[in-house]
Design an enzyme around this catalytic site. Sequence first.
Site, short mmCIF file in Angstrom:
data_model
loop_
_atom_site.label_atom_id
_atom_site.label_comp_id
_atom_site.label_asym_id
_atom_site.label_seq_id
_atom_site.Cartn_x
_atom_site.Cartn_y
_atom_site.Cartn_z
N TYR A 32 0.84 -1.20 0.00
CA TYR A 32 0.00 0.00 0.00
C TYR A 32 0.88 1.25 0.00
O TYR A 32 0.64 2.19 -0.77
CB TYR A 32 -0.93 -0.01 1.22
CG TYR A 32 -1.71 1.27 1.38
CD1 TYR A 32 -2.83 1.52 0.60
CD2 TYR A 32 -1.32 2.23 2.32
CE1 TYR A 32 -3.55 2.71 0.73
CE2 TYR A 32 -2.03 3.41 2.45
CZ TYR A 32 -3.13 3.65 1.66
OH TYR A 32 -3.84 4.83 1.79
N GLU A 54 -11.18 6.82 5.30
CA GLU A 54 -10.51 7.73 6.23
C GLU A 54 -11.47 8.10 7.37
O GLU A 54 -11.05 8.25 8.52
CB GLU A 54 -10.02 8.98 5.51
CG GLU A 54 -8.91 8.75 4.50
CD GLU A 54 -7.61 8.23 5.11
OE1 GLU A 54 -7.47 8.26 6.35
OE2 GLU A 54 -6.73 7.81 4.33
N TRP A 62 -4.54 2.75 10.59
CA TRP A 62 -4.78 2.47 9.18
C TRP A 62 -4.61 0.97 8.89
O TRP A 62 -5.30 0.43 8.03
CB TRP A 62 -3.84 3.28 8.29
CG TRP A 62 -4.05 2.95 6.85
CD1 TRP A 62 -3.19 2.32 6.00
CD2 TRP A 62 -5.25 3.17 6.09
NE1 TRP A 62 -3.77 2.16 4.76
CE2 TRP A 62 -5.04 2.66 4.79
CE3 TRP A 62 -6.48 3.74 6.40
CZ2 TRP A 62 -6.01 2.71 3.79
CZ3 TRP A 62 -7.45 3.79 5.40
CH2 TRP A 62 -7.21 3.28 4.12
#
Length: 205
Positions: A32, A54, A62
């Site tokens: 990522y 988000e 995350w």
Amino acid sequence: MTEDSKLYLAPGGPPRCRWCAAGADWPPYIDYHDQEWGFPVDEDKRLFEKLCLEGFQSGLSWRTILAKREAFRKAFAGFDFKQVARFTEVDVERLLQDAGIVRHRGKIEAAINNAQRALELIEQEGSLARYLWRFEPAATPDVLGQTETAASKALSKDLKKRGWKFVGPTTMHAFMQSMGMVNDHAEGCHSRAKVEAALRKFKRP
């Protein structure tokens, strides 16, 4: 870590942003960082997905969200905002029972609300991408380590005026980093130059 703590150095690997250390044992996390984070996005569905995720990340890591991303995509119709905008209370209850996602009523309802607001915004502005890229800073300041910027505050304020939810300035800063509006790869990170090159070639909507 390097002495200045801005980079993470895995054995035999290139220098990366220090936050990669949190997922050094999980290849999708590193992928990522290397292939997605910071590269410019102009496709509305992908932008909506990033905005939603988000929002779901608020208060979480995350890594947690990335591990659940495929489940989120399945639960939210691939983040097709036209479909999500039609979700009802039945869908909210279904999603609250889905162990694959973050089961937070406020965030789920915000995603549905934001899909409806996205349709309104597209009708007014032509596309999400065209609207969002208007908030790109004229120059990328050195904001490494900051959690919000003047640009993220401006975007947050405007979206809230339009009725969007879970779009605070910290969340919008993370979104702007993710979708390539600012290149926040650390100096010395092997992805920084790749993102800069992609931004130079990128045609703003």
